[in-house]
Design an enzyme around this catalytic site. Sequence first.
Site, PDB file in Angstrom:
ATOM      1  N   ASP A  32       0.824  -0.914   0.016  1.00  0.00           N
ATOM      2  CA  ASP A  32       0.153  -0.016   0.003  1.00  0.00           C
ATOM      3  C   ASP A  32       0.762   1.222  -0.019  1.00  0.00           C
ATOM      4  OD1 ASP A  32      -3.418   0.470   0.973  1.00  0.00           O
ATOM      5  OD2 ASP A  32      -1.896   2.369   1.079  1.00  0.00           O
ATOM      6  N   ASN A  88     -13.036  -3.114   2.608  1.00  0.00           N
ATOM      7  CA  ASN A  88     -14.008  -1.946   2.845  1.00  0.00           C
ATOM      8  C   ASN A  88     -15.018  -2.062   1.804  1.00  0.00           C
ATOM      9  OD1 ASN A  88     -12.632  -0.505   5.198  1.00  0.00           O
ATOM     10  ND2 ASN A  88     -10.957   0.134   3.664  1.00  0.00           N
ATOM     11  N   THR A  96     -12.058   3.875  -1.227  1.00  0.00           N
ATOM     12  CA  THR A  96     -11.534   4.793  -2.298  1.00  0.00           C
ATOM     13  C   THR A  96     -11.120   4.236  -3.491  1.00  0.00           C
ATOM     14  OG1 THR A  96      -9.182   4.540  -1.228  1.00  0.00           O
ATOM     15  CG2 THR A  96     -10.762   6.316  -0.432  1.00  0.00           C
ATOM     16  N   HIS A  99     -12.042  -1.431  -7.059  1.00  0.00           N
ATOM     17  CA  HIS A  99     -11.586  -2.649  -7.384  1.00  0.00           C
ATOM     18  C   HIS A  99     -11.588  -3.534  -6.250  1.00  0.00           C
ATOM     19  CE1 HIS A  99      -8.891  -5.047 -10.347  1.00  0.00           C
ATOM     20  NE2 HIS A  99      -9.047  -5.725  -9.369  1.00  0.00           N
ATOM     21  N   HIS A 101     -10.381  -5.138  -2.923  1.00  0.00           N
ATOM     22  CA  HIS A 101      -8.992  -5.660  -2.722  1.00  0.00           C
ATOM     23  C   HIS A 101      -9.255  -5.948  -0.892  1.00  0.00           C
ATOM     24  CE1 HIS A 101     -10.098  -1.243  -2.384  1.00  0.00           C
ATOM     25  NE2 HIS A 101      -9.328  -1.358  -1.203  1.00  0.00           N
TER      26      HIS A 101
END
Length: 112
Positions: A32, A88, A96, A99, A101
Amino acid sequence: MKDSNCIFCKIIDGQIPSAKVYEDDKMLVFKDIEPKAKVHLLAIGKDHFKLLSEMDESRAELVKYMLCKIPQIAKDNGLINGYRLIINQGDDAGQTVFHLHIHILGGEPLPW
Ligand code: AMP
Ligand code: ZN
């Protein structure tokens, strides 16, 4: 399938650089860019879909595949003392990037 406007699809295609730690034909794991823990990885499938709420049997197979791979990838990245997985879903969770994840967080004791 890819979405040409999706930054994670662009990472898969190599159009946007990333610090990859694992890749195979179905998934990619990379660091990240704004780590929220000492170790913060993102696992993504190579088939684009936006949200957990879009889950179906075929997408669930991909997520199952990722969940089967993650323990070894976590171990290979030094997460021997535990880690946390987060998906999330939507605005209230602060999603945000649309796609799907899986966040992999660890490398230190995590605050709840
Ligand atoms: P979420 O809030 O669940 O949608 O998480 C999206 C995550 O993607 C955030 O933790 C961002 O820091 C991370 N992120 C966004 N762009 C990039 C990028 N180009 N490379 C690596 N991580 C990224
Ligand atoms: Zn995508």
